[in-house]
Scaffold this motif. Structure first.
Motif, short mmCIF file in Angstrom:
data_model
loop_
_atom_site.label_atom_id
_atom_site.label_comp_id
_atom_site.label_asym_id
_atom_site.label_seq_id
_atom_site.Cartn_x
_atom_site.Cartn_y
_atom_site.Cartn_z
N MET A 147 -47.02 -2.35 28.01
CA MET A 147 -45.95 -2.32 27.01
C MET A 147 -44.69 -2.69 27.59
O MET A 147 -44.32 -2.33 28.50
N LEU A 148 -44.31 -3.96 26.75
CA LEU A 148 -42.96 -4.72 27.28
C LEU A 148 -41.90 -3.68 26.88
O LEU A 148 -41.67 -3.24 25.57
N LYS A 149 -40.97 -3.54 27.44
CA LYS A 149 -39.72 -2.83 27.41
C LYS A 149 -38.53 -3.51 26.99
O LYS A 149 -38.17 -4.44 27.75
N ILE A 150 -37.88 -3.73 25.77
CA ILE A 150 -37.08 -4.50 25.34
C ILE A 150 -35.48 -3.83 25.12
O ILE A 150 -35.66 -2.60 24.62
N LEU A 151 -34.59 -4.43 25.35
CA LEU A 151 -33.29 -4.11 25.17
C LEU A 151 -32.59 -5.13 24.31
O LEU A 151 -32.83 -6.48 24.31
N VAL A 152 -31.93 -4.72 23.03
CA VAL A 152 -31.37 -5.29 21.98
C VAL A 152 -29.85 -5.38 22.02
O VAL A 152 -29.29 -3.94 22.07
N ALA A 153 -29.40 -6.18 22.19
CA ALA A 153 -27.64 -6.46 22.20
C ALA A 153 -27.26 -7.19 21.12
O ALA A 153 -27.20 -8.48 20.95
N GLN A 154 -26.64 -6.58 20.16
CA GLN A 154 -25.81 -7.08 18.77
C GLN A 154 -25.03 -6.29 18.41
O GLN A 154 -24.91 -5.02 18.17
N ASP A 155 -23.46 -6.81 17.82
CA ASP A 155 -22.54 -6.07 17.33
C ASP A 155 -22.72 -5.20 16.12
O ASP A 155 -21.99 -4.37 15.97
N VAL A 156 -23.33 -5.97 15.17
CA VAL A 156 -23.64 -5.27 13.93
C VAL A 156 -24.78 -4.47 13.84
O VAL A 156 -25.76 -4.85 13.98
N ALA A 157 -24.36 -3.12 13.56
CA ALA A 157 -25.48 -2.00 14.15
C ALA A 157 -26.75 -2.33 12.79
O ALA A 157 -28.07 -2.03 13.28
N LEU A 158 -26.51 -2.74 11.38
CA LEU A 158 -27.40 -3.15 10.66
C LEU A 158 -28.26 -4.20 11.42
O LEU A 158 -29.66 -4.06 11.05
N MET A 190 -29.56 -1.29 33.72
CA MET A 190 -29.84 -1.09 34.99
C MET A 190 -30.42 0.39 34.76
O MET A 190 -31.04 0.64 35.36
N LEU A 191 -29.94 1.16 33.58
CA LEU A 191 -30.56 2.38 33.23
C LEU A 191 -31.88 2.53 33.01
O LEU A 191 -32.85 3.16 33.22
N HIS A 192 -32.21 1.36 31.72
CA HIS A 192 -33.61 1.47 31.17
C HIS A 192 -34.49 0.44 31.79
O HIS A 192 -35.88 0.48 31.42
N ARG A 193 -33.94 -0.53 32.41
CA ARG A 193 -35.01 -1.63 33.34
C ARG A 193 -35.85 -2.19 32.38
O ARG A 193 -36.97 -2.20 32.21
N PRO A 194 -35.34 -2.72 31.03
CA PRO A 194 -36.22 -3.30 30.41
C PRO A 194 -36.81 -4.82 30.91
O PRO A 194 -36.38 -5.42 31.75
N ASP A 195 -37.92 -5.09 30.38
CA ASP A 195 -38.52 -6.51 30.83
C ASP A 195 -37.71 -7.62 30.06
O ASP A 195 -37.57 -8.97 30.89
N VAL A 196 -37.23 -7.49 28.88
CA VAL A 196 -36.63 -8.72 28.33
C VAL A 196 -35.34 -8.00 27.64
O VAL A 196 -35.53 -7.13 26.82
N ALA A 197 -34.22 -8.68 27.77
CA ALA A 197 -33.10 -8.41 27.03
C ALA A 197 -32.70 -9.26 25.81
O ALA A 197 -32.73 -10.57 26.26
N VAL A 198 -32.76 -8.98 24.56
CA VAL A 198 -32.72 -9.90 23.73
C VAL A 198 -31.29 -9.83 23.19
O VAL A 198 -30.61 -8.84 22.39
N ILE A 199 -30.37 -10.96 23.53
CA ILE A 199 -28.68 -10.50 23.28
C ILE A 199 -28.26 -11.88 22.27
O ILE A 199 -28.49 -13.02 22.35
N ASP A 200 -27.65 -11.31 21.23
CA ASP A 200 -26.91 -12.28 20.32
C ASP A 200 -25.83 -12.80 20.95
O ASP A 200 -24.66 -11.71 21.21
N MET A 218 -44.81 -3.93 22.28
CA MET A 218 -43.56 -3.95 22.88
C MET A 218 -42.75 -2.79 22.32
O MET A 218 -43.39 -1.91 21.32
N LYS A 219 -41.68 -2.07 22.86
CA LYS A 219 -41.05 -0.97 22.65
C LYS A 219 -39.71 -1.11 22.94
O LYS A 219 -39.05 -1.40 23.84
N VAL A 220 -38.79 -0.99 21.95
CA VAL A 220 -37.20 -1.18 22.29
C VAL A 220 -36.91 0.17 22.71
O VAL A 220 -36.74 1.28 22.35
N VAL A 221 -36.12 0.06 24.21
CA VAL A 221 -35.91 1.26 24.84
C VAL A 221 -34.46 1.14 24.99
O VAL A 221 -33.96 2.55 25.15
N ALA A 222 -33.55 0.38 24.27
CA ALA A 222 -32.11 0.70 24.29
C ALA A 222 -31.63 -0.30 23.14
O ALA A 222 -32.11 -1.60 23.15
#
Length: 202
Positions: A1-12, A44-54, A27-31
């Motif tokens: 299972m791939l752990k994913i972090l999503v970074a985007q400023d607009v909550a919606l 650093m806390l969640h150790r994702p495999d991929v960070a998706v950053i806008d 895939m699982k969004v961990v943060a």
């Protein structure tokens, strides 16, 4: 299972991206992160495999945060979401060494594929970005050569490519020969493989 972090400023929008990724069985969004100063600590806390950053957040430069993440947590691959903007901006993102790029209006299925490829260690550049940035990412092909290569990568034969681009079959074969030579490939299939490995083809 791939752990994913999503970074985007607009909550919606952030929630929509997370929901799309969360539909994938592997895939699982961990943060989820809404502020750039939270990216590194959360990763650093969640150790994702991929960070998706806008990186199109208004009024902020995301690249220092992206670079810091890559330095502090190299096991986390970074996939940048962006608009098709000025080539100078794209050049700066390319120089940052991120693992992949994708346009924010790309189909949902393309996002999932790109995340998987990035997680597997490939560098991915969407076709629109690749066409806009070949001067900056080492691609030796002209725009027309790139188009021929992309169609070949989609499985089109020379006759189909010729019909699509309104060229003669002989001209398409000449393009393919030039592409093979420029990419130092053994044949057309090898040229397509090299282009995929370089991240020029999705």
């Amino acid at each position: 299972m791939l752990k994913i972090l999503v970074a985007q400023d607009v909550a919606l929008i952030r929630g929509a991206i997370a929901a799309l990724i969360g539909q994938e069985p592997d895939m699982k969004v961990v943060a989820e992160v809404g502020r750039d100063e939270e990216i590194l600590a959360t990763a650093m806390l969640h150790r994702p495999d991929v960070a998706v950053i806008d990186i199109d957040w208004p009024g902020h430069d995301r690249l220092p945060a992206v670079a810091q993440l890559q330095t502090q947590l190299p096991s986390c691959r970074t996939l940048v979401l962006m608009s098709l903007g000025h080539p100078g901006m794209i050049r700066a993102v390319l120089a940052s060494g991120v693992a992949g790029f994708i346009l924010k209006d790309a189909p949902a299925a393309q996002l999932a594929r790109t995340v998987r490829n990035v997680a597997a260690g490939r560098r991915m550049v969407g076709p629109e970005l690749a066409a806009a940035t070949w001067d900056y990412n080492g691609m030796p092909l002209s725009r027309r050569e790139f188009t021929v290569l992309r169609l070949a990568g989609e499985g089109a034969e020379p006759a189909e490519i010729a019909a699509t681009l309104e060229l003669s079959v002989g001209t398409v074969r000449n393009y393919l020969t030039t592409i093979v030579t420029k990419l130092h490939a053994r044949n057309r299939v090898d040229a397509v493989r090299k282009a995929y490995n370089a991240g020029w083809l999705p």
